[in-house]
Design a protein around this motif. Structure first.
Motif, PDB file in Angstrom:
ATOM      1  N   LEU A   1       1.040  -1.054   0.053  1.00 21.27           N
ATOM      2  CA  LEU A   1       0.005   0.104  -0.078  1.00 21.27           C
ATOM      3  C   LEU A   1       0.972   1.529  -0.011  1.00 21.27           C
ATOM      4  CD1 LEU A   1      -2.834  -0.984   2.573  1.00 21.27           C
ATOM      5  CD2 LEU A   1      -2.875  -1.375   0.071  1.00 21.27           C
ATOM      6  N   ASP A   2       0.512   2.152  -0.685  1.00 23.79           N
ATOM      7  CA  ASP A   2       1.205   3.433  -1.137  1.00 23.79           C
ATOM      8  C   ASP A   2       0.269   4.653  -0.786  1.00 23.79           C
ATOM      9  OD1 ASP A   2       2.756   5.512  -2.182  1.00 23.79           O
ATOM     10  OD2 ASP A   2       3.172   4.574  -4.061  1.00 23.79           O
ATOM     11  N   LYS A   3       0.906   5.460   0.116  1.00 23.37           N
ATOM     12  CA  LYS A   3       0.004   6.711   0.460  1.00 23.37           C
ATOM     13  C   LYS A   3      -0.131   7.757  -0.676  1.00 23.37           C
ATOM     14  CE  LYS A   3       0.350   7.041   5.451  1.00 23.37           C
ATOM     15  NZ  LYS A   3       0.700   7.694   6.596  1.00 23.37           N
ATOM     16  N   ASN A   4       0.681   7.469  -1.711  1.00 21.30           N
ATOM     17  CA  ASN A   4       0.603   8.435  -2.885  1.00 21.30           C
ATOM     18  C   ASN A   4      -0.470   7.969  -4.076  1.00 21.30           C
ATOM     19  OD1 ASN A   4       2.785  10.226  -2.127  1.00 21.30           O
ATOM     20  ND2 ASN A   4       4.225   8.590  -2.831  1.00 21.30           N
ATOM     21  N   LYS A   5      -1.044   6.762  -3.815  1.00 14.33           N
ATOM     22  CA  LYS A   5      -2.032   6.292  -4.540  1.00 14.33           C
ATOM     23  C   LYS A   5      -3.425   6.305  -3.933  1.00 14.33           C
ATOM     24  CE  LYS A   5       0.603   2.254  -6.452  1.00 14.33           C
ATOM     25  NZ  LYS A   5       0.711   0.574  -6.358  1.00 14.33           N
TER      26      LYS A   5
ATOM     27  N   THR B   1      -6.982   5.236  -2.297  1.00 12.00           N
ATOM     28  CA  THR B   1      -7.376   3.944  -1.635  1.00 12.00           C
ATOM     29  C   THR B   1      -8.808   3.785  -2.026  1.00 12.00           C
ATOM     30  OG1 THR B   1      -5.458   4.102  -0.326  1.00 12.00           O
ATOM     31  CG2 THR B   1      -7.103   2.686   0.297  1.00 12.00           C
TER      32      THR B   1
ATOM     33  N   ASN C   1      -4.482   1.688  -4.246  1.00 15.60           N
ATOM     34  CA  ASN C   1      -4.579   0.805  -3.232  1.00 15.60           C
ATOM     35  C   ASN C   1      -5.991   0.060  -3.034  1.00 15.60           C
ATOM     36  OD1 ASN C   1      -1.876   1.488  -2.455  1.00 15.60           O
ATOM     37  ND2 ASN C   1      -2.931   3.269  -1.456  1.00 15.60           N
TER      38      ASN C   1
ATOM     39  N   LEU D   1      -4.983   2.104   9.359  1.00 13.99           N
ATOM     40  CA  LEU D   1      -4.403   2.151   7.838  1.00 13.99           C
ATOM     41  C   LEU D   1      -3.671   3.671   7.721  1.00 13.99           C
ATOM     42  CD1 LEU D   1      -6.404   0.037   5.720  1.00 13.99           C
ATOM     43  CD2 LEU D   1      -4.429  -0.741   6.699  1.00 13.99           C
ATOM     44  N   ASP D   2      -4.384   4.735   8.252  1.00 15.25           N
ATOM     45  CA  ASP D   2      -4.106   5.919   8.148  1.00 15.25           C
ATOM     46  C   ASP D   2      -3.996   6.476   6.659  1.00 15.25           C
ATOM     47  OD1 ASP D   2      -3.347   8.672   9.027  1.00 15.25           O
ATOM     48  OD2 ASP D   2      -1.306   8.274   8.966  1.00 15.25           O
ATOM     49  N   LEU D   3      -4.836   5.913   5.808  1.00 15.46           N
ATOM     50  CA  LEU D   3      -5.005   6.100   4.301  1.00 15.46           C
ATOM     51  C   LEU D   3      -6.316   7.106   3.997  1.00 15.46           C
ATOM     52  CD1 LEU D   3      -3.976   2.728   3.069  1.00 15.46           C
ATOM     53  CD2 LEU D   3      -2.418   4.787   2.902  1.00 15.46           C
ATOM     54  N   GLU D   4      -6.223   7.982   2.959  1.00 17.19           N
ATOM     55  CA  GLU D   4      -7.287   8.824   2.694  1.00 17.19           C
ATOM     56  C   GLU D   4      -7.921   7.850   1.616  1.00 17.19           C
ATOM     57  OE1 GLU D   4      -8.203  13.068   0.792  1.00 17.19           O
ATOM     58  OE2 GLU D   4      -6.384  12.815   1.676  1.00 17.19           O
TER      59      GLU D   4
END
Length: 305
Positions: free
Chosen positions: A73-77, A79, A113, A161-164
């Motif tokens: 998982l990549d925070k730049n992608k 989700t 993601n 996960l702290d993902l947007e």
């Protein structure tokens, strides 16, 4: 149409704990979460990341909860969250999520993601039930300090996960048993009079009133129509008693109602409603309709967001 009196409880009086206990004792295991769902999840360990995010411990048994994720998982992608089996009896929601994970998730992993929680309510899956063992509807329980451990577990996991999230697609069905069992049970539990709704003959979507994204919903409906038929509105231009916003789409205030699709801040959200009891729909068609929704949503986001 008003349904006959439900066999548990006193008409006009909310259920007490004894009533809920009687209801629980009336339920029975009809299929296996381990054989039908966990076995398919385990088959995907070589291609997707499998993670246990919780465990439900009930008198009826212990149920591990799993997500499937695209690797790294990549925070730049952007989700995407896909949830199924919030209502465990809605079978194609569970197996549509698993089918997408198996056949398509990796194809989109360069751009997105993808997180798939295929069966949020495994006891409901096994007993073909809308509620959990405490007679709580998980899909009215997505809020802080939720009384439903099914809802609380996935909310806590997604937060960790702290993902947007850019999108959340929640896979459901509307079945004839909504009128024959689940709405009468709800009225009995709440001590109210049951009024059944017209079961839509076909597929439809529920959008979020506060972020309806009508073009997003419209595109999904168009793509799903290639797989299964879209439900026409009734004589009042309604679906399940709610005004139709556009062909095949109604809106609900998701967060206010504690719905699964409302618990994140994702701008693109939708809840699917497949109709498995149609005389022209097969189980496979219902699964493929769920997969079509996810693919259509991803295509729309890739091209427009």
């Amino acid at each position: 149409m008003t349904h006959s009196t439900y066999p548990i409880g006193t008409p006009g009086t909310k259920w007490n704990n004894n009533d809920k206990g009687q209801w629980f004792k009336s339920q029975s295991i009809k299929r296996s979460y381990q054989n039908d769902v966990v076995s398919l999840i385990n088959e995907l360990k070589n291609s997707l990341t499998v993670e246990q995010y919780g465990e439900l411990n009930y008198a009826a048994g212990t149920y591990p909860l799993y997500v499937l994720k695209t690797p790294q998982l990549d925070k730049n992608k952007p989700t995407i969250l896909i949830t199924g089996g919030v209502h465990g009896y809605e079978t194609s929601g569970v197996h549509g999520a698993l089918r997408f994970a198996k056949t398509s998730a990796l194809q989109y992993s360069e751009q997105f993601n993808i997180i798939v929680a295929p069966c949020i309510s495994p006891w409901g899956y096994e007993t073909i039930n809308r509620w959990n063992p405490a007679a709580i509807d998980p899909n009215r329980s997505f809020y802080e300090n939720s009384p439903a451990p099914e809802s609380a577990a996935i909310m806590a996991y997604v937060k960790s996960l702290d993902l947007e999230l850019i999108a959340h697609i929640d896979l459901h069905e509307t079945t004839d048993s909504d009128n024959s069992e689940f709405r009468p049970a709800l009225a009995a539990r709440e001590g109210t009079t049951n009024t059944n709704w017209n079961i839509p003959d076909g597929f439809y979507l529920v959008a979020d009133t506060n972020k309806p994204e009508p073009e997003f919903q419209k595109v999904i409906i168009k793509d799903v129509a290639k797989v299964t038929h879209i439900a026409p509105s009734d004589e009042n231009n309604q679906l399940i008693g709610v005004p139709q916003e556009q062909f095949g789409v109604i809106n609900y205030a998701a967060r206010d109602l504690g719905l699964c699709m409302g618990f994140t801040d994702a701008p693109y959200v939708t809840t699917t409603e497949v109709y498995p009891d149609s005389p022209t729909a097969t189980d496979e068609e219902c699964i493929l309709a769920q997969v079509a929704v996810i693919k259509s949503a991803l295509k729309y986001i890739r091209e427009n967001a």
